[in-house]
Scaffold this motif. Sequence first.
Motif, PDB file in Angstrom:
ATOM      1  N   GLY A   1       0.809  -1.214   0.000  1.00 48.49           N
ATOM      2  CA  GLY A   1       0.000   0.000   0.000  1.00 48.49           C
ATOM      3  C   GLY A   1       0.843   1.265   0.000  1.00 48.49           C
ATOM      4  O   GLY A   1       0.424   2.307  -0.522  1.00 48.49           O
ATOM      5  N   GLU A   2       2.038   1.182   0.569  1.00 49.22           N
ATOM      6  CA  GLU A   2       2.933   2.341   0.598  1.00 49.22           C
ATOM      7  C   GLU A   2       3.442   2.700  -0.790  1.00 49.22           C
ATOM      8  O   GLU A   2       3.813   3.849  -1.037  1.00 49.22           O
ATOM      9  CB  GLU A   2       4.105   2.075   1.553  1.00 49.22           C
ATOM     10  N   LEU A   3       3.442   1.737  -1.707  1.00 49.34           N
ATOM     11  CA  LEU A   3       3.842   2.043  -3.078  1.00 49.34           C
ATOM     12  C   LEU A   3       2.847   3.009  -3.720  1.00 49.34           C
ATOM     13  O   LEU A   3       3.206   3.788  -4.599  1.00 49.34           O
ATOM     14  CB  LEU A   3       3.951   0.765  -3.916  1.00 49.34           C
ATOM     15  N   TYR A   4       1.589   2.962  -3.272  1.00 47.15           N
ATOM     16  CA  TYR A   4       0.555   3.854  -3.792  1.00 47.15           C
ATOM     17  C   TYR A   4       0.488   5.176  -3.035  1.00 47.15           C
ATOM     18  O   TYR A   4       0.184   6.208  -3.603  1.00 47.15           O
ATOM     19  CB  TYR A   4      -0.831   3.204  -3.703  1.00 47.15           C
ATOM     20  N   THR A   5       0.757   5.131  -1.736  1.00 45.17           N
ATOM     21  CA  THR A   5       0.457   6.294  -0.893  1.00 45.17           C
ATOM     22  C   THR A   5       1.673   7.099  -0.441  1.00 45.17           C
ATOM     23  O   THR A   5       1.545   8.285  -0.179  1.00 45.17           O
ATOM     24  CB  THR A   5      -0.308   5.855   0.367  1.00 45.17           C
TER      25      THR A   5
ATOM     26  N   ALA B   1      12.624  -5.242   5.102  1.00 43.74           N
ATOM     27  CA  ALA B   1      11.739  -6.351   4.745  1.00 43.74           C
ATOM     28  C   ALA B   1      10.794  -5.898   3.634  1.00 43.74           C
ATOM     29  O   ALA B   1      10.236  -4.806   3.687  1.00 43.74           O
ATOM     30  CB  ALA B   1      10.947  -6.801   5.959  1.00 43.74           C
ATOM     31  N   ILE B   2      10.638  -6.751   2.640  1.00 41.57           N
ATOM     32  CA  ILE B   2       9.756  -6.466   1.513  1.00 41.57           C
ATOM     33  C   ILE B   2       8.484  -7.274   1.732  1.00 41.57           C
ATOM     34  O   ILE B   2       8.505  -8.500   1.750  1.00 41.57           O
ATOM     35  CB  ILE B   2      10.425  -6.840   0.186  1.00 41.57           C
ATOM     36  N   GLY B   3       7.395  -6.556   1.930  1.00 38.84           N
ATOM     37  CA  GLY B   3       6.131  -7.188   2.294  1.00 38.84           C
ATOM     38  C   GLY B   3       5.517  -8.042   1.200  1.00 38.84           C
ATOM     39  O   GLY B   3       5.878  -7.951   0.018  1.00 38.84           O
ATOM     40  N   GLU B   4       4.569  -8.851   1.649  1.00 38.44           N
ATOM     41  CA  GLU B   4       3.832  -9.673   0.702  1.00 38.44           C
ATOM     42  C   GLU B   4       3.027  -8.772  -0.219  1.00 38.44           C
ATOM     43  O   GLU B   4       2.881  -7.583   0.023  1.00 38.44           O
ATOM     44  CB  GLU B   4       2.925 -10.638   1.468  1.00 38.44           C
ATOM     45  N   MET B   5       2.542  -9.302  -1.285  1.00 34.66           N
ATOM     46  CA  MET B   5       1.784  -8.583  -2.297  1.00 34.66           C
ATOM     47  C   MET B   5       2.655  -7.597  -3.076  1.00 34.66           C
ATOM     48  O   MET B   5       2.173  -6.648  -3.656  1.00 34.66           O
ATOM     49  CB  MET B   5       0.553  -7.887  -1.717  1.00 34.66           C
ATOM     50  N   ILE B   6       3.966  -7.830  -3.055  1.00 31.51           N
ATOM     51  CA  ILE B   6       4.915  -7.039  -3.841  1.00 31.51           C
ATOM     52  C   ILE B   6       5.745  -8.003  -4.690  1.00 31.51           C
ATOM     53  O   ILE B   6       6.272  -8.985  -4.177  1.00 31.51           O
ATOM     54  CB  ILE B   6       5.853  -6.212  -2.939  1.00 31.51           C
TER      55      ILE B   6
END
Length: 173
Positions: A30-34, A86-91
């Motif tokens: 979500g941070e990639l969008y916001t 850490a690279i979160g899931e859904m990425i």
Amino acid sequence: MGDWGYFYYGHSAPKWSVVGDGGTPCVRYGELYTKSNSKIDHIYSHTNISVKNLKLSKGTEVLIPRVGEDPLDFAHCAWLSIPNVAIGEMISVFNTKQNPLFTAYSFNSMLKYEFAKRVEGGGVANLYYAYLTNIPVSFPSMKEQTEITQLIENLISLIAANQGKHLQIKNAL
């Protein structure tokens, strides 16, 4: 694109594991969008998941959201310039030896329609990296990538400075 780098998925760091200032720094999709532009150089989230269960960055990764509401949502790619995050899931993660900032700019501009063509799903769209590896790409030399990236960064800085001046003048009136 398979010749230009390799893909893998982020792992863990779900919403329930996000904590205040403690734990391991992480980036969630979500941070990639916001919160992110084409370069991530500040971390907003931390997770309490054990490090052995996380995918940690090396500082060369370009992050691509795996879910979105619209096929063009996937043009929110960003270079994670900080190691040991850490690279979160859904990425989806694209690790490259090319210029990662140039790669992020390329994904967000030249390749965004190629990405959009490969999205599947209805209300919540998914983009799996397996669909991206065969996209034919041709990119300039590393030197040219660096020069183009510096030009873009200078242009972004100039625009930001002029927007600041515009606001100062507007507020003075």
